[in-house]
Design a protein around this motif. Structure first.
Motif, PDB file in Angstrom:
ATOM      1  N   ARG A   1       0.938  -1.052  -0.510  1.00 20.82           N
ATOM      2  CA  ARG A   1       0.481  -0.610  -0.227  1.00 20.82           C
ATOM      3  C   ARG A   1       0.982   0.756  -0.412  1.00 20.82           C
ATOM      4  NH1 ARG A   1      -5.649   1.373   3.059  1.00 20.82           N
ATOM      5  NH2 ARG A   1      -5.692   3.382   3.594  1.00 20.82           N
ATOM      6  N   ILE A   2       0.588   2.781  -0.738  1.00 22.46           N
ATOM      7  CA  ILE A   2       1.133   3.149  -1.014  1.00 22.46           C
ATOM      8  C   ILE A   2       0.276   4.756  -0.010  1.00 22.46           C
ATOM      9  CG2 ILE A   2       1.882   5.801  -2.359  1.00 22.46           C
ATOM     10  CD1 ILE A   2       3.808   3.366  -2.131  1.00 22.46           C
ATOM     11  N   ASP A   3       0.200   5.104   0.658  1.00 23.14           N
ATOM     12  CA  ASP A   3      -0.537   6.290   1.262  1.00 23.14           C
ATOM     13  C   ASP A   3       0.528   7.447   1.755  1.00 23.14           C
ATOM     14  OD1 ASP A   3      -2.152   4.277   1.927  1.00 23.14           O
ATOM     15  OD2 ASP A   3      -1.273   3.876   4.488  1.00 23.14           O
ATOM     16  N   ILE A   4      -0.953   8.435   2.045  1.00 28.38           N
ATOM     17  CA  ILE A   4      -0.522   9.871   2.030  1.00 28.38           C
ATOM     18  C   ILE A   4      -1.193  10.241   3.005  1.00 28.38           C
ATOM     19  CG2 ILE A   4       0.269  12.052   1.205  1.00 28.38           C
ATOM     20  CD1 ILE A   4       0.672  10.936  -1.800  1.00 28.38           C
ATOM     21  N   ASP A   5      -0.329  10.858   3.942  1.00 31.32           N
ATOM     22  CA  ASP A   5      -1.399  11.223   5.096  1.00 31.32           C
ATOM     23  C   ASP A   5      -2.171  10.020   5.538  1.00 31.32           C
ATOM     24  OD1 ASP A   5       0.347  13.040   5.916  1.00 31.32           O
ATOM     25  OD2 ASP A   5      -1.266  14.146   4.236  1.00 31.32           O
ATOM     26  N   GLY A   6      -1.858   8.652   5.633  1.00 29.74           N
ATOM     27  CA  GLY A   6      -2.969   7.645   5.710  1.00 29.74           C
ATOM     28  C   GLY A   6      -4.076   7.087   4.759  1.00 29.74           C
ATOM     29  N   ILE A   7      -3.562   7.882   3.449  1.00 32.24           N
ATOM     30  CA  ILE A   7      -4.891   8.058   2.598  1.00 32.24           C
ATOM     31  C   ILE A   7      -4.310   7.038   1.535  1.00 32.24           C
ATOM     32  CG2 ILE A   7      -6.396   8.902   0.683  1.00 32.24           C
ATOM     33  CD1 ILE A   7      -6.827  11.247   2.715  1.00 32.24           C
ATOM     34  N   SER A   8      -4.652   5.774   1.359  1.00 37.65           N
ATOM     35  CA  SER A   8      -4.161   5.330  -0.235  1.00 37.65           C
ATOM     36  C   SER A   8      -4.256   5.780  -1.349  1.00 37.65           C
ATOM     37  CB  SER A   8      -5.551   3.697   0.225  1.00 37.65           C
ATOM     38  OG  SER A   8      -5.111   3.030  -1.342  1.00 37.65           O
ATOM     39  N   HIS A   9      -3.031   5.386  -1.909  1.00 37.49           N
ATOM     40  CA  HIS A   9      -2.958   6.464  -2.987  1.00 37.49           C
ATOM     41  C   HIS A   9      -2.453   5.037  -3.764  1.00 37.49           C
ATOM     42  CE1 HIS A   9      -2.995  10.602  -2.736  1.00 37.49           C
ATOM     43  NE2 HIS A   9      -3.412  10.433  -1.484  1.00 37.49           N
ATOM     44  N   ALA A  10      -1.865   3.910  -3.581  1.00 40.83           N
ATOM     45  CA  ALA A  10      -1.854   2.343  -4.564  1.00 40.83           C
ATOM     46  C   ALA A  10      -2.599   1.434  -3.434  1.00 40.83           C
ATOM     47  CB  ALA A  10      -0.675   2.961  -5.472  1.00 40.83           C
ATOM     48  N   LYS A  11      -2.289   0.337  -4.396  1.00 39.96           N
ATOM     49  CA  LYS A  11      -2.030  -0.621  -3.911  1.00 39.96           C
ATOM     50  C   LYS A  11      -2.179  -1.827  -4.947  1.00 39.96           C
ATOM     51  CE  LYS A  11      -6.150   0.311  -0.346  1.00 39.96           C
ATOM     52  NZ  LYS A  11      -7.560  -0.346  -0.203  1.00 39.96           N
ATOM     53  N   ALA A  12      -1.070  -2.517  -4.179  1.00 39.55           N
ATOM     54  CA  ALA A  12      -0.699  -4.019  -4.609  1.00 39.55           C
ATOM     55  C   ALA A  12      -0.675  -5.559  -4.221  1.00 39.55           C
ATOM     56  CB  ALA A  12       0.931  -3.987  -4.856  1.00 39.55           C
ATOM     57  N   THR A  13      -1.138  -6.446  -4.926  1.00 36.09           N
ATOM     58  CA  THR A  13      -0.706  -7.981  -4.283  1.00 36.09           C
ATOM     59  C   THR A  13       0.537  -8.741  -5.154  1.00 36.09           C
ATOM     60  OG1 THR A  13      -2.121  -7.958  -2.402  1.00 36.09           O
ATOM     61  CG2 THR A  13      -1.446  -9.809  -3.190  1.00 36.09           C
ATOM     62  N   PHE A  14       0.952  -9.081  -4.292  1.00 32.14           N
ATOM     63  CA  PHE A  14       1.897  -9.953  -5.445  1.00 32.14           C
ATOM     64  C   PHE A  14       2.469 -11.037  -5.111  1.00 32.14           C
ATOM     65  CE2 PHE A  14       3.835  -5.717  -6.164  1.00 32.14           C
ATOM     66  CZ  PHE A  14       4.037  -5.441  -7.414  1.00 32.14           C
ATOM     67  N   LYS A  15       2.415 -12.887  -6.224  1.00 28.30           N
ATOM     68  CA  LYS A  15       2.798 -13.819  -5.621  1.00 28.30           C
ATOM     69  C   LYS A  15       4.223 -14.246  -6.081  1.00 28.30           C
ATOM     70  CE  LYS A  15      -2.057 -15.666  -6.166  1.00 28.30           C
ATOM     71  NZ  LYS A  15      -3.023 -16.617  -6.653  1.00 28.30           N
ATOM     72  N   TRP A  16       5.329 -15.026  -5.245  1.00 28.11           N
ATOM     73  CA  TRP A  16       5.914 -14.958  -5.771  1.00 28.11           C
ATOM     74  C   TRP A  16       6.671 -16.233  -5.871  1.00 28.11           C
ATOM     75  CZ3 TRP A  16       9.597 -10.449  -6.018  1.00 28.11           C
ATOM     76  CH2 TRP A  16       8.824  -9.581  -5.504  1.00 28.11           C
ATOM     77  N   THR A  17       7.730 -16.956  -6.517  1.00 28.13           N
ATOM     78  CA  THR A  17       8.052 -18.189  -6.438  1.00 28.13           C
ATOM     79  C   THR A  17       9.940 -17.630  -6.470  1.00 28.13           C
ATOM     80  OG1 THR A  17       6.839 -18.436  -8.064  1.00 28.13           O
ATOM     81  CG2 THR A  17       8.816 -20.251  -7.811  1.00 28.13           C
ATOM     82  N   GLU A  18      10.457 -18.441  -5.122  1.00 27.62           N
ATOM     83  CA  GLU A  18      11.588 -18.882  -4.845  1.00 27.62           C
ATOM     84  C   GLU A  18      12.726 -19.398  -5.877  1.00 27.62           C
ATOM     85  OE1 GLU A  18      14.176 -19.892  -0.828  1.00 27.62           O
ATOM     86  OE2 GLU A  18      12.102 -21.126  -1.257  1.00 27.62           O
ATOM     87  N   ASN A  19      13.603 -18.502  -5.745  1.00 25.41           N
ATOM     88  CA  ASN A  19      15.216 -19.237  -6.793  1.00 25.41           C
ATOM     89  C   ASN A  19      16.000 -19.495  -6.322  1.00 25.41           C
ATOM     90  OD1 ASN A  19      16.751 -19.250  -9.139  1.00 25.41           O
ATOM     91  ND2 ASN A  19      15.260 -17.661 -10.080  1.00 25.41           N
ATOM     92  N   ILE A  20      16.127 -20.809  -6.566  1.00 27.23           N
ATOM     93  CA  ILE A  20      16.615 -20.929  -5.521  1.00 27.23           C
ATOM     94  C   ILE A  20      18.139 -20.933  -5.828  1.00 27.23           C
ATOM     95  CG2 ILE A  20      18.074 -23.739  -4.389  1.00 27.23           C
ATOM     96  CD1 ILE A  20      15.363 -23.011  -3.772  1.00 27.23           C
ATOM     97  N   ILE A  21      18.333 -20.791  -7.398  1.00 23.18           N
ATOM     98  CA  ILE A  21      19.811 -20.746  -7.934  1.00 23.18           C
ATOM     99  C   ILE A  21      20.336 -19.558  -7.839  1.00 23.18           C
ATOM    100  CG2 ILE A  21      20.920 -20.486 -10.102  1.00 23.18           C
ATOM    101  CD1 ILE A  21      19.046 -22.659 -11.574  1.00 23.18           C
ATOM    102  N   LYS A  22      19.460 -18.141  -7.693  1.00 22.99           N
ATOM    103  CA  LYS A  22      19.850 -17.056  -7.355  1.00 22.99           C
ATOM    104  C   LYS A  22      20.067 -16.819  -5.971  1.00 22.99           C
ATOM    105  CE  LYS A  22      16.831 -14.537 -11.227  1.00 22.99           C
ATOM    106  NZ  LYS A  22      16.183 -13.720 -11.345  1.00 22.99           N
ATOM    107  N   GLU A  23      19.383 -17.728  -5.010  1.00 27.41           N
ATOM    108  CA  GLU A  23      19.727 -17.894  -3.387  1.00 27.41           C
ATOM    109  C   GLU A  23      21.311 -18.110  -3.355  1.00 27.41           C
ATOM    110  OE1 GLU A  23      17.934 -19.160   0.236  1.00 27.41           O
ATOM    111  OE2 GLU A  23      17.223 -19.728  -0.989  1.00 27.41           O
ATOM    112  N   PHE A  24      21.829 -19.475  -4.356  1.00 24.64           N
ATOM    113  CA  PHE A  24      23.586 -20.354  -4.226  1.00 24.64           C
ATOM    114  C   PHE A  24      23.665 -18.878  -4.383  1.00 24.64           C
ATOM    115  CE2 PHE A  24      26.244 -22.882  -3.447  1.00 24.64           C
ATOM    116  CZ  PHE A  24      26.842 -22.333  -4.670  1.00 24.64           C
ATOM    117  N   ASN A  25      23.715 -17.675  -5.996  1.00 23.36           N
ATOM    118  CA  ASN A  25      24.923 -17.277  -6.348  1.00 23.36           C
ATOM    119  C   ASN A  25      24.951 -15.981  -5.695  1.00 23.36           C
ATOM    120  OD1 ASN A  25      25.678 -19.106  -8.060  1.00 23.36           O
ATOM    121  ND2 ASN A  25      23.786 -17.821  -9.584  1.00 23.36           N
ATOM    122  N   ASN A  26      23.440 -15.466  -4.684  1.00 24.39           N
ATOM    123  CA  ASN A  26      23.625 -14.245  -3.945  1.00 24.39           C
ATOM    124  C   ASN A  26      23.176 -14.070  -2.634  1.00 24.39           C
ATOM    125  OD1 ASN A  26      24.076 -12.452  -6.848  1.00 24.39           O
ATOM    126  ND2 ASN A  26      22.371 -12.935  -7.372  1.00 24.39           N
ATOM    127  N   GLY A  27      23.495 -15.648  -2.228  1.00 19.65           N
ATOM    128  CA  GLY A  27      22.786 -15.856  -0.489  1.00 19.65           C
ATOM    129  C   GLY A  27      23.360 -14.612   0.691  1.00 19.65           C
TER     130      GLY A  27
END
Length: 257
Positions: free
Chosen positions: A228-254
């Motif tokens: 949520r993006i707020d200004i003085d407690g009032i919503s200006h944008a909202k979002a929901t994201f679904k994620w997948t874990e990337n094991i390879i990137k965790e190994f390279n950049n952990g």
């Protein structure tokens, strides 16, 4: 039959993150450029709209992502307007790789804004006729982002700068996306990829505003983050994201904290 438009694009490195992938905010910028080129080819370019004192605004994005394009990769972006009613018009974008495999599908909801009053106005048929979209009296009921969990959220504050403002005199949509995602830790962003997202834009953000970006996480069948993006407690944008874990990137950049 909807009028389709296609454009090829090589992904420069400066639109990518540390993992060499196109960022979500830069993807949105590319999509808008393609939609503007589509409109220009149909005689509905910015000049046409400005003469009538109106401009398009984006109210919602929904992303389905198999993978993000990588630096130097060549992609094709196809777009077409699917449907419109008296207040909203709906556009689809499909991103494909150089073998014509679909990578991303994005559905966007647009509305018309009166440039002086900064309020939404009805969509004249003459404006949308060249796109050959279907007219429907139905206004879609679309899924909204999930509300944040205030008991376990984290937040960051930002001041809107001169260079955050675009030609419509408000904050560019890509900047909202940067604020939404920047609330997550570098480790999480390095080791996870978005495979679905919904973003809604509720109110304009202007130069000098102090904004707060808030985020909370959920884990059910997938890792999900609510924003949520707020200004003085009032919503200006909202979002929901679904994620997948990337094991390879965790190994390279952990070691990235």
């Amino acid at each position: 039959m909807n009028h389709h438009y296609k454009q090829t694009q090589a992904i420069p490195y400066y639109l990518c993150d540390r993992n060499h992938q196109l960022t979500l905010s830069m993807l949105v910028n590319l999509l808008i450029e393609v939609s503007e080129n589509h409109s220009a080819g149909l005689g509905r370019e910015e000049t046409y709209m400005n003469e009538r004192g109106i401009s398009w605004i984006i109210l919602r994005y929904e992303f389905d992502i198999k993978r993000m394009p990588e630096a130097k990769e060549e992609i094709e972006i196809e777009t077409f307007a699917t449907e419109y009613n008296k207040l909203f018009t709906y556009r689809t974008f499909i991103v494909r790789d150089d073998k014509n495999n679909p990578l991303i599908e994005v559905k966007a909801t647009f509305a018309l804004m009166d440039y002086k009053s900064r309020k939404m106005v009805r969509i004249p048929a003459v404006v949308v006729e060249p796109y050959e979209a279907l007219f429907s009296k139905r206004i879609r009921r679309e899924i909204k982002p999930h509300e944040i969990d205030r008991e376990q959220m984290s937040e960051k504050n930002y001041t809107v700068r001169y260079f955050d403002i675009d030609t419509n005199q408000h904050v560019n949509n890509s900047k909202y996306i940067e604020w939404l995602l920047d609330c997550l830790s570098p480790t999480f962003l390095t080791t996870h990829e978005i495979n679905h997202g919904i973003i809604t834009f509720d109110k304009e953000v202007k130069e000098g505003n102090e904004v707060t970006s808030r985020v909370s996480k959920r884990i059910d069948d997938k890792i999900q983050t609510d924003h949520r993006i707020d200004i003085d407690g009032i919503s200006h944008a909202k979002a929901t994201f679904k994620w997948t874990e990337n094991i390879i990137k965790e190994f390279n950049n952990g070691n990235d904290q």
